[in-house]
Design an enzyme around this catalytic site. Structure first.
Site, PDB file in Angstrom:
ATOM      1  N   SER A 108      69.521 100.073 -28.899  1.00  0.00           N
ATOM      2  CA  SER A 108      68.197  99.651 -28.851  1.00  0.00           C
ATOM      3  C   SER A 108      67.312 100.746 -28.761  1.00  0.00           C
ATOM      4  O   SER A 108      67.544 101.844 -28.999  1.00  0.00           O
ATOM      5  CB  SER A 108      67.927  99.395 -27.094  1.00  0.00           C
ATOM      6  OG  SER A 108      68.265  98.075 -26.936  1.00  0.00           O
ATOM      7  N   PRO A 109      66.024 100.485 -29.512  1.00  0.00           N
ATOM      8  CA  PRO A 109      64.825 101.607 -29.214  1.00  0.00           C
ATOM      9  C   PRO A 109      64.481 102.171 -28.044  1.00  0.00           C
ATOM     10  O   PRO A 109      64.232 101.293 -27.233  1.00  0.00           O
ATOM     11  CB  PRO A 109      63.722 100.795 -29.914  1.00  0.00           C
ATOM     12  CG  PRO A 109      64.280  99.460 -30.504  1.00  0.00           C
ATOM     13  CD  PRO A 109      65.505  99.100 -29.569  1.00  0.00           C
ATOM     14  N   GLN A 159      61.501 100.391 -35.630  1.00  0.00           N
ATOM     15  CA  GLN A 159      60.447  99.603 -34.842  1.00  0.00           C
ATOM     16  C   GLN A 159      59.002 100.159 -34.850  1.00  0.00           C
ATOM     17  O   GLN A 159      58.736 101.298 -34.267  1.00  0.00           O
ATOM     18  CB  GLN A 159      60.842  99.548 -33.296  1.00  0.00           C
ATOM     19  CG  GLN A 159      60.112  98.416 -32.480  1.00  0.00           C
ATOM     20  CD  GLN A 159      60.580  98.540 -31.118  1.00  0.00           C
ATOM     21  OE1 GLN A 159      60.152  99.487 -30.396  1.00  0.00           O
ATOM     22  NE2 GLN A 159      61.113  97.492 -30.517  1.00  0.00           N
ATOM     23  N   HIS A 210      56.783  95.352 -32.803  1.00  0.00           N
ATOM     24  CA  HIS A 210      56.762  95.556 -31.455  1.00  0.00           C
ATOM     25  C   HIS A 210      55.614  94.492 -30.873  1.00  0.00           C
ATOM     26  O   HIS A 210      54.502  95.198 -31.007  1.00  0.00           O
ATOM     27  CB  HIS A 210      56.588  97.031 -30.759  1.00  0.00           C
ATOM     28  CG  HIS A 210      56.990  97.218 -29.404  1.00  0.00           C
ATOM     29  ND1 HIS A 210      56.985  96.241 -28.519  1.00  0.00           N
ATOM     30  CD2 HIS A 210      58.089  97.985 -28.690  1.00  0.00           C
ATOM     31  CE1 HIS A 210      57.418  96.619 -27.380  1.00  0.00           C
ATOM     32  NE2 HIS A 210      58.186  97.632 -27.448  1.00  0.00           N
ATOM     33  N   HIS A 241      55.803  94.160 -23.855  1.00  0.00           N
ATOM     34  CA  HIS A 241      55.698  95.352 -22.998  1.00  0.00           C
ATOM     35  C   HIS A 241      54.098  95.890 -22.759  1.00  0.00           C
ATOM     36  O   HIS A 241      54.251  96.910 -22.369  1.00  0.00           O
ATOM     37  CB  HIS A 241      56.470  96.272 -23.376  1.00  0.00           C
ATOM     38  CG  HIS A 241      57.916  96.049 -23.259  1.00  0.00           C
ATOM     39  ND1 HIS A 241      59.054  96.945 -23.861  1.00  0.00           N
ATOM     40  CD2 HIS A 241      58.786  95.066 -22.848  1.00  0.00           C
ATOM     41  CE1 HIS A 241      60.123  96.023 -23.734  1.00  0.00           C
ATOM     42  NE2 HIS A 241      60.064  94.975 -23.196  1.00  0.00           N
ATOM     43  N   TYR A 285      52.031  96.562 -24.945  1.00  0.00           N
ATOM     44  CA  TYR A 285      51.546  97.248 -25.915  1.00  0.00           C
ATOM     45  C   TYR A 285      50.395  96.400 -26.791  1.00  0.00           C
ATOM     46  O   TYR A 285      50.035  95.334 -26.408  1.00  0.00           O
ATOM     47  CB  TYR A 285      52.536  98.085 -26.697  1.00  0.00           C
ATOM     48  CG  TYR A 285      53.287  98.804 -26.106  1.00  0.00           C
ATOM     49  CD1 TYR A 285      52.826  99.896 -25.400  1.00  0.00           C
ATOM     50  CD2 TYR A 285      54.686  98.719 -25.996  1.00  0.00           C
ATOM     51  CE1 TYR A 285      53.690 100.765 -24.734  1.00  0.00           C
ATOM     52  CE2 TYR A 285      55.611  99.280 -25.209  1.00  0.00           C
ATOM     53  CZ  TYR A 285      54.975 100.493 -24.746  1.00  0.00           C
ATOM     54  OH  TYR A 285      55.889 101.311 -24.003  1.00  0.00           O
ATOM     55  N   ARG A 308      60.079  91.916 -31.364  1.00  0.00           N
ATOM     56  CA  ARG A 308      60.336  91.949 -30.033  1.00  0.00           C
ATOM     57  C   ARG A 308      58.933  91.523 -29.363  1.00  0.00           C
ATOM     58  O   ARG A 308      57.967  91.864 -29.065  1.00  0.00           O
ATOM     59  CB  ARG A 308      60.509  93.488 -29.509  1.00  0.00           C
ATOM     60  CG  ARG A 308      60.755  93.567 -28.114  1.00  0.00           C
ATOM     61  CD  ARG A 308      61.215  94.922 -27.576  1.00  0.00           C
ATOM     62  NE  ARG A 308      62.705  94.955 -27.673  1.00  0.00           N
ATOM     63  CZ  ARG A 308      63.435  95.737 -27.138  1.00  0.00           C
ATOM     64  NH1 ARG A 308      62.753  96.339 -25.982  1.00  0.00           N
ATOM     65  NH2 ARG A 308      64.779  95.642 -27.200  1.00  0.00           N
ATOM     66  N   ARG A 363      70.618 101.917 -22.238  1.00  0.00           N
ATOM     67  CA  ARG A 363      70.994 103.140 -21.325  1.00  0.00           C
ATOM     68  C   ARG A 363      72.379 103.552 -21.379  1.00  0.00           C
ATOM     69  O   ARG A 363      72.798 104.488 -21.367  1.00  0.00           O
ATOM     70  CB  ARG A 363      70.672 102.885 -19.811  1.00  0.00           C
ATOM     71  CG  ARG A 363      69.273 102.805 -19.693  1.00  0.00           C
ATOM     72  CD  ARG A 363      68.865 102.501 -18.287  1.00  0.00           C
ATOM     73  NE  ARG A 363      67.301 102.688 -18.158  1.00  0.00           N
ATOM     74  CZ  ARG A 363      66.659 101.963 -16.901  1.00  0.00           C
ATOM     75  NH1 ARG A 363      67.170 101.770 -15.920  1.00  0.00           N
ATOM     76  NH2 ARG A 363      65.329 101.884 -16.852  1.00  0.00           N
TER      77      ARG A 363
END
Length: 777
Positions: free
Chosen positions: A422-423, A500, A581, A584, A586, A634, A728
């Site tokens: 993942s980014p 991304q 992106h 989230h 942004y 995303r 993670r």
């Protein structure tokens, strides 16, 4: 102790007999509104584990129940003219009437008083009882009387079902799916004694209405179901049970949970049990299991009571039982939702083999390796089927390839497997330039076995950064630095590398994560605050964050040009994949969500308007990016706030990006508003990828708490997503993919040649550890 059980179902009867067996001096009465030895319904199912518990607590009733059981291991699917079967599933079924008759007789043997044909409206009818067990079912009058204490949460689900029986006998738990001109019906079928089988027919509300079943009487409904499943029934009839039928005989399932399970009412303590306090959908058949295990646990706690107050005992009982109940209810909820949407989401989209796999794993309690334990032959056959469709056909003599290690091709790019790094923001760039840390970070993960490694969100302008430590792609120096990393990945691994691109919007000009995540820059930081833009004025952290200003059309033109320039630079640097992106909170996400877009011009209001600017940016990026290379998007598929983006909206968002030329949708969620209340858990965001993939008809990337090979294999094999982005776990272990391959015994994954000497030893060590663990078990 004087005990009264209101309700003579499995919970009340079994608790009564266990308490009498625990201490014959207990005065135990079970009060039932039906007549003696009379009941409704057909068969019930529960697991071998429940039977083991029953053997431990009352061997005599367990012996009689087990003698009366019908046991089967196979699950059979009838779908699209095909019949598929998988074994090793271990269910037991018994007629509900037979079960209750056994428990009633056992109660009488032990001296439990049974009162029939008595309707109880209130626990106050037993003022001298020490303990009142309200096991009076879904429509519990005791729960309703004290709803302010019990605080029930009752959710009525949309599907309609009718609970029938048939004299046709089945040697497997059978699921039959039939398509009509108005939609799909499904039947859940299992034999419960030597003479009969349960036959539950289910369909969505709109299908039920379209067939006029809301106006049909019980006999008409039975005739309809007989005709619908005539090919299955082969001349056998369906039977109703008159005491079970209400209204049209088609019911809606009610999911019940209660905040509190007991109360102290004057001289008596009252405790809810069974369906009165919690329900589990018949899709996993755990209602009777929960009722019986409620009774066992409360008896266990009362037996260990000592000098404890009854309130303490009941508190401990709820604390212990609520954990297992929640686990089963969550699994039942997942299974229930699968059946509610299968007609719209899976029946038309999936081939029978993948449909079977999806159905078997619907509760998310059964994973890929668990299926291997249950039926190795079936799973390996399915893996070969999946391998052939992924372009790696295997003969019967060759070992199958786990789904996560099959290749995946988008345009001209073929990923060696389905795992993505993942980014993940590292906050370690200087003036937007990625350095040695990024080279080591991304390089290590590129050699760790994943098919695609994503750079973190890279910003298209200095004021589009989240923090001073975020990388950019708006200068020649940044482009050269990225090209150095791309060249290293291509020269030293067989992984692909993706870029991304994004813009922070109202979430920019903040400190690095370890200095205070989302906290605005101050005079003490190495850079001053910069102005923020977004769809509408907002503070991400109310009262804390800097205010953004609403973008003008000139701002939009400027930012679009910045995305285009960054796209050209990403292509020149040699990236294989581009992701836009739009999640989230942004900048582009701020246009999509109604929580952050309050514009009144052509870029605000309806979802179509709110998507206008993100789609304009996407179109410009797609045109600037090489046509033979993929672009993913995303999105936040759920804002987790009332009034925000919902999963249904996510489907429409995905459809719009698909029409604009997107190749995949990367389905994340949240981080748009601090008022969010997400529901976490393993693979918790995968349902969004699943829904978007099936309903929007576009490949997806699943993210969120995907932490082991079994998760990836089950997601990909079921068709819930095409790729899995792991975050993670890859931070903790750059070679996560290599490690997980060894854990599941897949040794064909190629390691970097420099590390080849360690491969065989590492795999052998894993095998020894697993063998030792199995030996201890």
């Amino acid at each position: 102790m004087k005990i009264v059980c209101i309700g003579g179902g499995p919970a009340g009867l079994y608790f009564g007999l266990l308490m009498k067996r625990l201490d014959p001096d207990h005065e135990v009465t079970v009060v039932e509104r039906n007549r003696p030895y009379d009941t409704f319904g057909w068969g019930v199912v529960f697991s071998d584990a429940t039977m083991e518990n029953m053997w431990a607590w009352d061997p005599e009733s367990a012996r009689q129940i087990q003698t009366a059981f019908n046991h089967w291991d196979d699950i059979e699917l009838r779908f699209k003219g095909r019949t598929l079967r998988s074994g090793g599933h271990g269910f037991v079924g018994i007629g509900r009437k037979k079960l209750l008759n056994i428990l009633q007789a056992r109660c009488e043997e032990l001296g439990v008083v049974l009162e029939f044909d008595r309707e109880i409206c209130s626990d106050k009818e037993f003022p001298d009882a020490d303990l009142i067990v309200a096991a009076d079912g879904v429509s519990s009058k005791v729960r309703a009387e004290h709803r302010d204490v019990f605080a029930p949460d009752i959710v009525t689900r949309p599907n309609r079902y009718i609970w029938l029986g048939t004299e046709k006998l089945y040697d497997a738990f059978t699921f039959d799916f039939v398509e009509t001109e108005h939609g799909w019906f499904q039947a859940h079928i299992y034999q419960f004694d030597e003479k009969a089988s349960t036959f539950i027919v289910e369909c969505p509300e709109h299908v039920w209405l379209a067939h006029g079943l809301d106006k049909a009487g019980p006999d008409e409904s039975v005739t309809f179901c007989e005709q619908l499943f005539a090919d299955n029934l082969q001349g056998r009839k369906l039977m109703t049970n008159s005491r079970h039928l209400r209204g049209s005989a088609w019911l809606n399932f009610q999911r019940i949970t209660c905040e509190k399970w007991w109360l102290h009412n004057g001289n008596s303590h009252v405790v809810l049990m069974g369906d009165a306090v919690h329900t589990a959908h018949f899709a996993i058949g755990s209602g009777t299991k929960l009722a019986l295990e409620d009774a066992i646990e409360l008896v266990r706690q009362l037996g260990a009571r000592g000098d404890a107050d009854l309130s303490e005992v009941l508190t401990r009982y709820q604390d212990i039982r609520s954990i297992d109940v929640l686990r089963l209810q969550n699994a039942a909820w997942n299974a229930m939702e699968w059946f509610e949407v299968c007609g719209e989401r899976y029946c038309g989209q999936l081939e029978p083999e993948q449909f079977m796999y999806s159905m078997l794993t619907r509760s998310q309690r059964i994973g890929h390796e668990n299926l291997r334990l249950r039926d190795k032959g079936w799973l390996e056959g399915y893996e070969r089927w999946f391998d052939a469709r992924a372009g790696v056909p295997r003969t019967a003599e060759e070992p199958s390839v786990p789904p996560m290690f099959t290749p995946y091709t988008v345009r001209s790019v073929t990923l060696k497997n389905r795992v993505i790094v993942s980014p993940m923001a590292q906050y370690s760039a200087v003036d937007g330039v990625p350095g040695d840390f990024h080279l080591v970070h991304l390089g290590a993960r590129a050699t760790g076995g994943a098919g695609l490694v994503f750079a973190e969100m890279t910003c298209v302008s200095p004021t589009g950064r989240i923090t001073p430590g975020c990388p950019g792609l708006y200068t020649d120096e940044q482009q050269r630095a990225w090209q150095r990393i791309v060249d290293w990945v291509h020269g030293n691994s067989d992984a692909k590398i993706g870029m991304q691109l994004g813009h922070s919007g109202a979430k920019g000009s903040t400190r690095r994560m370890w200095d205070g995540i989302d906290q605005p820059l101050t005079a003490d930081d190495d850079e001053p605050n910069w102005p923020l833009i977004s769809a509408s004025p907002q503070q991400y952290l109310p009262g804390v964050s800097q205010w953004s200003h609403a973008m003008t059309e000139a701002d939009m033109d400027e930012v679009t040009a910045q995305f285009v320039t960054a796209t050209h630079r990403a292509a020149a640097a040699g990236f294989d994949w581009l992701e836009l992106h739009c999640a989230h909170g942004y900048l582009l996400s701020s246009f999509i969500s109604p929580l952050t877009n309050r514009r009144t011009d052509a870029y605000g209001g309806s979802l179509a308007n709110r998507l206008r600017y993100p789609l304009e940016v996407f179109a410009a990026v797609r045109a600037a990016w090489p046509s033979d290379l993929p672009v993913s998007v995303r999105i936040s598929a759920h804002d987790w706030v009332d009034g925000g983006i919902t999963p249904a909206d996510a489907v429409e968002i995905a459809k719009r990006f698909k029409l604009a030329g997107a190749d995949l949708i990367d389905c994340s969620s949240g981080q748009v508003s601090k008022e969010e209340t997400p529901t976490f858990g393993r693979m918790w965001q995968t349902p969004f990828a699943d829904r978007v993939r099936q309903e929007a008809g576009i490949p997806t990337i699943a993210v969120g708490a995907i932490s082991e090979a079994d998760h990836v294999n089950s997601i990909v094999a079921a068709g819930r997503a095409d790729l899995c982005a792991i975050a993670r776990p890859h931070l903790a272990n750059p070679a996560w993919t290599l490690t997980e391959a060894a854990k599941i015994g897949y040794t064909d994954l190629v390691w970097p040649k420099q590390y080849g000497a360690a491969k065989r030893q590492f795999e052998a060590n894993i095998q020894r550890q697993q063998a030792a663990a199995a030996g201890k078990g």
